[in-house]
Design a protein around this motif. Structure first.
Motif, short mmCIF file in Angstrom:
data_model
loop_
_atom_site.label_atom_id
_atom_site.label_comp_id
_atom_site.label_asym_id
_atom_site.label_seq_id
_atom_site.Cartn_x
_atom_site.Cartn_y
_atom_site.Cartn_z
N GLY A 1 0.82 -1.21 0.00
CA GLY A 1 0.00 0.00 0.00
C GLY A 1 0.85 1.26 0.00
O GLY A 1 0.57 2.22 -0.74
N ALA A 2 1.92 1.27 0.81
CA ALA A 2 2.81 2.43 0.84
C ALA A 2 3.51 2.62 -0.51
O ALA A 2 3.68 3.76 -0.97
CB ALA A 2 3.85 2.25 1.95
N ALA A 3 3.91 1.50 -1.14
CA ALA A 3 4.55 1.59 -2.46
C ALA A 3 3.57 2.11 -3.51
O ALA A 3 3.94 2.93 -4.37
CB ALA A 3 5.08 0.21 -2.87
N LEU A 4 2.32 1.67 -3.44
CA LEU A 4 1.31 2.15 -4.39
C LEU A 4 1.03 3.64 -4.22
O LEU A 4 0.90 4.37 -5.20
CB LEU A 4 0.01 1.35 -4.22
N VAL A 5 0.95 4.08 -2.96
CA VAL A 5 0.72 5.51 -2.71
C VAL A 5 1.89 6.34 -3.25
O VAL A 5 1.69 7.39 -3.86
CB VAL A 5 0.51 5.76 -1.20
N MET A 6 3.12 5.86 -3.03
CA MET A 6 4.29 6.55 -3.56
C MET A 6 4.23 6.61 -5.08
O MET A 6 4.50 7.66 -5.69
CB MET A 6 5.57 5.83 -3.10
#
Length: 471
Positions: free
Chosen positions: A170-175
Motif C-alpha cells: 500500500g505504501a509503495a502504491l501511494v508513492m
C-alpha cells in the motif's frame, strides 16, 4: 480561480492532466477502503484514534484509523523525502548527484524510493503488531509469551507476514500514485494526496459539530454548544481569508534594464521587477514539521507496550502540551528556510539580471546584488514562517490554554466560578476540539494546494498562449 479552471478545461492537454489527477485521487480513495486480510474492520474502527496520534492521522488520513490497505499513506514517502533532502546538503556525493541534471535527479529518486520502502517495512511491522496485540484481527495466537512469540508459535506467522506485505504494498502504491501525479498530472503528488485525506474527513467534521449541538442537554449547554460551533465556523472563515490574502502577497524588487543596440534596433531601457512571494515555501514546511513532530505519537501507537514511549507521547508530544507546540514552531521555521535554500538561488538570479543588462537601482551588479536579494529573501522567509506559525499553531495554543485551565481547576478543586465556567464551555465543545486544534493546519494544506494548483494551471495556460502567438 473558476475562470482558470474553465479555460484549462477547454485546453485538451490540461483537461487530460486534470482528469488524470482526478483519476489518481479516486484510485487512492478506493485503496483507502480496501480491507487487509485477517483484520477485523468492525473492531479497528475508532480504536486507533488517540489524542497523541491525531497528527499522524492528518498525514495518513482515515485509512490509518481503519487499518485498510493505504493505512501508512504518504508518511514513509514524506519522511524519506525529508531525509534525502537533508542528506543532499550534508553529503557531498549526493550534492554532486543533485546538481548532475536530470540523470542525477533520477538516481536520487531511486534512492528515495528505497529508503521509503525500508521505512515502510519498519512501520508496517509495528503497525501490524499493534493491531494483532489489541485483538483486532482473526489470527490465532499462543497463550503466553511476547506478541511476536505468540504470533509465530500460534501458527499465524504466515498471515502476519502477509499483513505486513499488504501495508508495504500500500505504501509503495501511494508513492507510485504521487509520482504519477508529478509526472502526468497537475500539482504536487504528496500535497494532492494530503488534500484528498483532509477533504474526505470534512463530512465527519460537520457531523461532529451537529451532534455536539443536538446532543447538548439544558438551555445553558445548548447555548454554549452553539457559541462553540459558531466560533469554529468564524475561525475557519477567518483563516481561509488570511491564507488567500497572504498567499497572493509579494515583495517586488525593482529592476532597471539598460538600453542596448543590436543591429539597427534598440532593446532594453524599461523598468521591471523581481516578484518574491511572501509565502514562497507554500505548505511544505507545515507538512514536513507535522511529519517530524508526529514521530513519537507514531511510535507510541506502534509500540503500546513500551511505557516510556507512550509516556513521552502523552505527556510531552501531545498537541495540548507546550513542548509539542514549541517544537512545531521551531521545525516550521527550520523547514521554511531550508525549503527556500533548495528552491531559490540568489546567485543565479543576480547573474541572470546582470547578463541581461539589468540592475537594481542603487545596488551594484554582482555580489552586492546577490547580497541584497538574499537579505530581502531572508526577511520575507521570516514573515512567511511567522504566518505559517500563526495559522497552524495558534489554534493548538488556544486548545492548550483551555487544557491548562482545566488542569488548574482540578487542582483547585473547582472553587473558582470563573474557571468552572470556562471549563464547562470547553467541555461542551470537546467533541470538536480536535478539529479546532488542527483546523489551521488542515485549512492551510487545503487552501494552499488549491492555490498552488491554480497557479500551475495559469502558468501552463500562459505558456500555451505564448506558443500560439509565436506560431
Amino acid at each position: 480561480m473558476f475562470q482558470t479552471l474553465k479555460n484549462a478545461w477547454k485546453t485538451q492537454e490540461l483537461k487530460t492532466k486534470l482528469l488524470f489527477t482526478l483519476l489518481i485521487v479516486i484510485l487512492y480513495r478506493l485503496g483507502s477502503a480496501i480491507p487487509v486480510p485477517w483484520v477485523n474492520s468492525d473492531i479497528v474502527a475508532g480504536n486507533l484514534t488517540g489524542s497523541f496520534n491525531y497528527a499522524v492521522q492528518l498525514i495518513a488520513g482515515d485509512a490509518f484509523g481503519q487499518a485498510t490497505l493505504f493505512a501508512l499513506s504518504v508518511s514513509p514517502y514524506i519522511t524519506s523525502s525529508i531525509i534525502m533532502q537533508l542528506l543532499t546538503i550534508a553529503i557531498p556525493a549526493l550534492e554532486r548527484m543533485a546538481k548532475d541534471g536530470e540523470a542525477g535527479k533520477k538516481k536520487i529518486a531511486v534512492i528515495t524510493r528505497i529508503v521509503t520502502m525500508v521505512l515502510a517495512v519498519i512501520t508496517a511491522t509495528g503497525y501490524a503488531g499493534l493491531i494483532v496485540s489489541n485483538g483486532m484481527t482473526n489470527l490465532t495466537l499462543a497463550a503466553t509469551g511476547s506478541i511476536w512469540k505468540r504470533i509465530f508459535t500460534g501458527g499465524s506467522g504466515f498471515q502476519f507476514i502477509v499483513m505486513i506485505a499488504c501495508y508495504c504494498a500500500g505504501a509503495a502504491l501511494v508513492m507510485w500514485l504521487a509520482e504519477r501525479i508529478n509526472e502526468f498530472g497537475i500539482g504536487n503528488g504528496i500535497s494532492i494526496i494530503l488534500f484528498a485525506n483532509i477533504v474526505a474527513r470534512l463530512p465527519q467534521t460537520f457531523l461532529n459539530l451537529y451532534y455536539m449541538i443536538t446532543g447538548a442537554k439544558g438551555v445553558g449547554n445548548i447555548i454554549a454548544s452553539v457559541v462553540w460551533a459558531l466560533l469554529i465556523v468564524v475561525l475557519i472563515l477567518a483563516i481561509v481569508w488570511l491564507i488567500v490574502w497572504f498567499t497572493d502577497s509579494e515583495r517586488r524588487i525593482p529592476v532597471q534594464y539598460a538600453k542596448r543596440v543590436v543591429g539597427r534596433k534598440m532593446y532594453g531601457g524599461q523598468s521591471s521587477s523581481l516578484p518574491l512571494k511572501l509565502n514562497m515555501a507554500g505548505v511544505m514546511p507545515v507538512i514536513f514539521a507535522n511529519s517530524i513532530v508526529s514521530i513519537p505519537g507514531t511510535l507510541a501507537t506502534i509500540f503500546p507496550n513500551a511505557a516510556w514511549i507512550v509516556n513521552l507521547a502523552n505527556n510531552y508530544f501531545n498537541y495540548t502540551k507546550p513542548l509539542y507546540v514549541l517544537l512545531s514552531v521551531i521545525l516550521l521555521f527550520a523547514f521554511a528556510y531550508f525549503y527556500i535554500l533548495i528552491s531559490f538561488n540568489p546567485v543565479e538570479v543576480a547573474n541572470n539580471i546582470r547578463n541581461n543588462g539589468g540592475a537594481i537601482p542603487g545596488i551594484r551588479p554582482g555580489k552586492p546584488t546577490r547580497d541584497y536579494i538574499q537579505k530581502i529573501l531572508n526577511r520575507i522567509t521570516l514573515i512567511g514562517a511567522v504566518f505559517l506559525c500563526v495559522v497552524s499553531e495558534v489554534p493548538k495554543i488556544i486548545v492548550s490554554i483551555f487544557e491548562t485551565i482545566r488542569e488548574v481547576s482540578v487542582i483547585q478543586g473547582g472553587t473558582s466560578k470563573v474557571l468552572n465556567a470556562i471549563v464547562t464551555f470547553y467541555t461542551n465543545g470537546q467533541a470538536s476540539f480536535l478539529t479546532v486544534a488542527f483546523a489551521g493546519t488542515s485549512i492551510l494544506i487545503v487552501v494552499g494546494v488549491i492555490l498552488e494548483t491554480v497557479r500551475e494551471l495559469e502558468a501552463q495556460l500562459t505558456m500555451r498562449n505564448y506558443k500560439g502567438f509565436l506560431d
